[in-house]
Design a protein around this motif. Structure first.
Motif, PDB file in Angstrom:
ATOM      1  N   ASP A 282      -8.695  -4.516   0.106  1.00  0.00           N
ATOM      2  CA  ASP A 282      -8.524  -3.093   0.433  1.00  0.00           C
ATOM      3  C   ASP A 282      -7.485  -2.443  -0.467  1.00  0.00           C
ATOM      4  O   ASP A 282      -7.634  -1.274  -0.859  1.00  0.00           O
ATOM      5  CB  ASP A 282      -8.115  -2.943   1.905  1.00  0.00           C
ATOM      6  N   TYR A 283      -6.440  -3.178  -0.791  1.00  0.00           N
ATOM      7  CA  TYR A 283      -5.396  -2.625  -1.671  1.00  0.00           C
ATOM      8  C   TYR A 283      -5.950  -2.368  -3.067  1.00  0.00           C
ATOM      9  O   TYR A 283      -5.691  -1.312  -3.652  1.00  0.00           O
ATOM     10  CB  TYR A 283      -4.221  -3.587  -1.725  1.00  0.00           C
TER      11      TYR A 283
ATOM     12  N   ASN B 298     -12.059  -0.904  -9.331  1.00  0.00           N
ATOM     13  CA  ASN B 298     -10.620  -0.718  -9.556  1.00  0.00           C
ATOM     14  C   ASN B 298     -10.390  -0.091 -10.926  1.00  0.00           C
ATOM     15  O   ASN B 298     -10.969  -0.504 -11.924  1.00  0.00           O
ATOM     16  CB  ASN B 298      -9.894  -2.063  -9.468  1.00  0.00           C
TER      17      ASN B 298
ATOM     18  N   SER C 100       0.815  -1.216   0.000  1.00  0.00           N
ATOM     19  CA  SER C 100       0.000   0.000   0.000  1.00  0.00           C
ATOM     20  C   SER C 100       0.845   1.261   0.000  1.00  0.00           C
ATOM     21  O   SER C 100       0.351   2.353  -0.260  1.00  0.00           O
ATOM     22  CB  SER C 100      -0.935   0.004   1.207  1.00  0.00           C
ATOM     23  N   ASN C 101       2.146   1.106   0.290  1.00  0.00           N
ATOM     24  CA  ASN C 101       3.034   2.264   0.357  1.00  0.00           C
ATOM     25  C   ASN C 101       3.863   2.439  -0.912  1.00  0.00           C
ATOM     26  O   ASN C 101       4.767   3.268  -0.960  1.00  0.00           O
ATOM     27  CB  ASN C 101       3.980   2.121   1.559  1.00  0.00           C
TER      28      ASN C 101
ATOM     29  N   GLN D 287      -8.993  -1.736  -3.985  1.00  0.00           N
ATOM     30  CA  GLN D 287     -10.001  -0.674  -3.997  1.00  0.00           C
ATOM     31  C   GLN D 287      -9.462   0.658  -3.493  1.00  0.00           C
ATOM     32  O   GLN D 287     -10.195   1.650  -3.465  1.00  0.00           O
ATOM     33  CB  GLN D 287     -11.208  -1.101  -3.163  1.00  0.00           C
ATOM     34  N   SER D 288      -8.203   0.684  -3.124  1.00  0.00           N
ATOM     35  CA  SER D 288      -7.588   1.934  -2.668  1.00  0.00           C
ATOM     36  C   SER D 288      -7.314   2.851  -3.857  1.00  0.00           C
ATOM     37  O   SER D 288      -6.991   2.402  -4.966  1.00  0.00           O
ATOM     38  CB  SER D 288      -6.288   1.640  -1.934  1.00  0.00           C
ATOM     39  N   GLU D 289      -7.452   4.149  -3.629  1.00  0.00           N
ATOM     40  CA  GLU D 289      -7.152   5.112  -4.686  1.00  0.00           C
ATOM     41  C   GLU D 289      -5.666   5.144  -5.017  1.00  0.00           C
ATOM     42  O   GLU D 289      -5.274   5.593  -6.098  1.00  0.00           O
ATOM     43  CB  GLU D 289      -7.614   6.512  -4.259  1.00  0.00           C
ATOM     44  N   ARG D 290      -4.822   4.655  -4.120  1.00  0.00           N
ATOM     45  CA  ARG D 290      -3.383   4.647  -4.349  1.00  0.00           C
ATOM     46  C   ARG D 290      -2.929   3.419  -5.119  1.00  0.00           C
ATOM     47  O   ARG D 290      -1.751   3.299  -5.462  1.00  0.00           O
ATOM     48  CB  ARG D 290      -2.638   4.704  -3.009  1.00  0.00           C
ATOM     49  N   CYS D 291      -3.834   2.498  -5.397  1.00  0.00           N
ATOM     50  CA  CYS D 291      -3.472   1.278  -6.114  1.00  0.00           C
ATOM     51  C   CYS D 291      -3.109   1.616  -7.560  1.00  0.00           C
ATOM     52  O   CYS D 291      -3.914   2.181  -8.302  1.00  0.00           O
ATOM     53  CB  CYS D 291      -4.621   0.275  -6.075  1.00  0.00           C
TER      54      CYS D 291
END
Length: 569
Positions: free
Chosen positions: A259-260, A293, A235-236, A262-266
């Protein structure tokens, strides 16, 4: 054979006394040395191995009697070699001279190590990692070189099939914490498990802003628990390619990736899960996690050994196009272009993947899927908003005409869209006939009121303009009256001046230019008028018997005579 250093080989190579057949064990190795030394057909990729399995003309096969010092000499002199694979150096002699030659090379951009170099040999390679600015990949046991060299140009690490284990990866990952510029990490087939992946997670977390794009962990001991650890570290990062093939992952472990995804940072674009027993559970988990996604374009696995049945295929189909409603179809995934292997048997979703692949924008893929899955669009859900959404529906069809499917006749597609648009409008009218009529007259009234407001605005503007012109007229009349008053005053003052001057000159009109033609003539007229006035006064006073008055008159006449004589002069 006696131990020789690099200078020994360099001196003899400079004298051109080298006979390749005498210093190699076969013609193939001799050919490799020739290509390293001369520019004709230069060698760009070199593999050093102890057998010819999967090797070609670019491979130097180390056999008994091969002097590796000559190979090191020509590697050090080469300006064309770009990639070096150290699979094995068998029982070759003068390995130190070979390593010194590698250290002197400035053109190698990628080095792959698939053999145990040994501590001393690897430390001897430290100058290579420090001095070679084009290096982008290094291999097994690099922790020492990384700690001592701090190679800022290092961008890729590749350690494959070296049985690195958790202990070895932990040491390397600890050394890599000061290398946030790394873009690729490849540790496939290295017997890496939980502890090694914990070290990777801590490394990625410690980077803060990371440039990591590729993480390859194929063929390692990664199960659901390990995957959960990795997901916490990813995630980072701005990871784009993740390879987890030939691992022990199941559907339960993939839930930790939800969660990863669907994260905006993915930023993940490709996920490789070849030879992973996903099963229908894994397919359902992936399909649910990838809803919404916007980054993943390729989900790779072998359908035949993935354990996925029709249930899992249906989940992927719904992920790409949910036909339950127009809105759900619009909210489906329009980004993924590949699911399965290169020879995928998921024929039921092939068309939807093709829509995603050929569309210029996800919005286009959504339109194609809606038209494909809903041949007869149901307008009834829109009736609750009455006719407010009718313009939206017509605009949607208009936008659909601008993104026609590329490999179908456009004229036929336009005709089909026009027919479906008319059908949608007809459904609105048929579903709300009275509302349609009322809406027509309401719209007519609205248009009439709007037109009346526009006319009123024009009338107000004209009235304001008329009032402005009226004010301007009154101002001009006042100005005229003022100027007339000034003119009358000037006429009066002029007449009074003429009276004081004894009247207007005879034979001269008002405002005659002759009167004002010269200074001498003006003085003459003034003198005559003055003398006439004085003569009248003297006549009156001469008759007076008052002696004092007579004396004053004579004195006045004397003074007047002096002034007149000066004026005449």
């Amino acid at each position: 054979m006696e131990r020789r250093d690099f200078n020994y080989y360099e001196a003899r190579a400079r004298n051109d006394v080298v006979k390749y057949a005498d210093i190699t064990s076969c013609n193939g190795n001799a050919s490799v040395l020739v290509r390293l030394r001369f520019l004709r057909h230069p060698l760009k990729i070199l593999r050093i191995a102890d057998s010819n399995d999967d090797c070609d003309d670019d491979c130097f096969i180390v056999r008994e009697g091969d002097d590796l010092g000559w190979l090191g000499c020509f590697i050090g002199k080469s300006n064309n070699l770009e990639e070096l694979h150290l699979n094995s150096w068998g029982g070759g002699e003068n390995i130190e001279a070979l390593i010194e030659g590698i250290n002197r090379n400035q053109s190698i951009g990628s080095i792959h190590v698939s053999t145990d170099l040994g501590g001393a040999s690897f430390r001897n390679l430290t100058p290579f990692f420090r001095n070679n600015n084009s290096l982008t990949q290094c291999a097994q046991s690099i922790a020492f070189a990384l700690d001592t060299s701090q190679c800022e140009s290092l961008e890729q690490i590749s350690i494959e099939g070296c049985n690195l284990s958790d202990e070895g990866l932990t040491v390397i990952a600890t050394a890599l914490r000061t290398y946030p510029q790394l873009e690729s990490l490849r540790f496939q087939n290295n017997n890496i498990g939980l502890m090694g992946c914990i070290a990777l997670r801590d490394m990625m977390r410690g980077w803060g802003a990371s440039n990591l794009k590729t993480l390859d962990l194929d063929g390692n001991d990664i199960d659901d628990q390990v995957l959960q650890v990795l997901a916490a570290g990813m995630s980072n990062t701005s990871l784009e390619i993740l390879r987890l093939s030939d691992t022990l992952i199941t559907g339960a472990g993939l839930m930790s990736m939800s969660d990863y995804f669907q994260s905006e940072r993915c930023c993940l674009k490709s996920l490789y899960l070849h030879h992973v027993n996903l099963g229908d559970e894994g397919a359902l988990v992936l399909a649910d996690a990838l809803i919404g996604n916007k980054s993943l374009t390729s989900l790779r696995f072998h359908p035949n050994d993935s354990g996925i049945t029709d249930v899992g295929r249906a989940a992927f189909s719904n992920l790409l196009c949910d036909p339950s409603s127009v809105n759900n179809t619009y909210l489906s995934n329009h980004t993924i272009e590949k699911i399965g292997g290169y020879q995928s048997n998921l024929h039921d979703i092939a068309q939807f993947l093709r829509f995603n692949r050929l569309s210029r924008h996800p919005h286009e893929a959504a339109i194609w899927k809606i038209l494909k899955s809903h041949p007869d669009l149901d307008m009834e859900p829109f009736f609750q908003w009455k006719l407010k959404l009718l313009p939206v529906v017509t605009n949607w069809f208009r936008s659909a005409r601008s993104c026609l499917f590329p490999d179908r006749p456009k004229s036929m597609q336009r005709q089909t869209l026009q027919n479906r648009e008319l059908s949608a409008i007809y459904k609105f009218v048929r579903g709300m006939p009275s509302l349609a009529v009322i809406s027509y007259w309401q719209q007519f009234t609205v248009n009439a009121q709007a037109k009346r407001r526009r006319i009123d605005d024009v009338v107000r503007r004209l009235e304001d303009e008329r009032q402005r012109l009226e004010d301007e007229r009154r101002r001009l009349e006042d100005e005229k009256r003022r100027l007339d008053g000034e003119r009358c005053k000037l006429d009066y003052d002029e007449e009074a001046a003429w009276v004081r001057l004894g009247g207007r000159p005879t034979g001269e009109g008002e405002g005659s230019s002759d009167f004002f033609s010269g200074a001498k003539r003006r003085r003459q007229g003034w003198r005559e008028s003055s003398m006439c006035s004085v003569h009248n006064i003297i006549s009156i006073l001469a008759k007076s018997e008052d002696k004092i008055m007579s004396k004053l008159v004579r004195s006045f006449l004397a003074q007047v005579g002096i002034l007149c004589s000066r004026e005449i002069k």
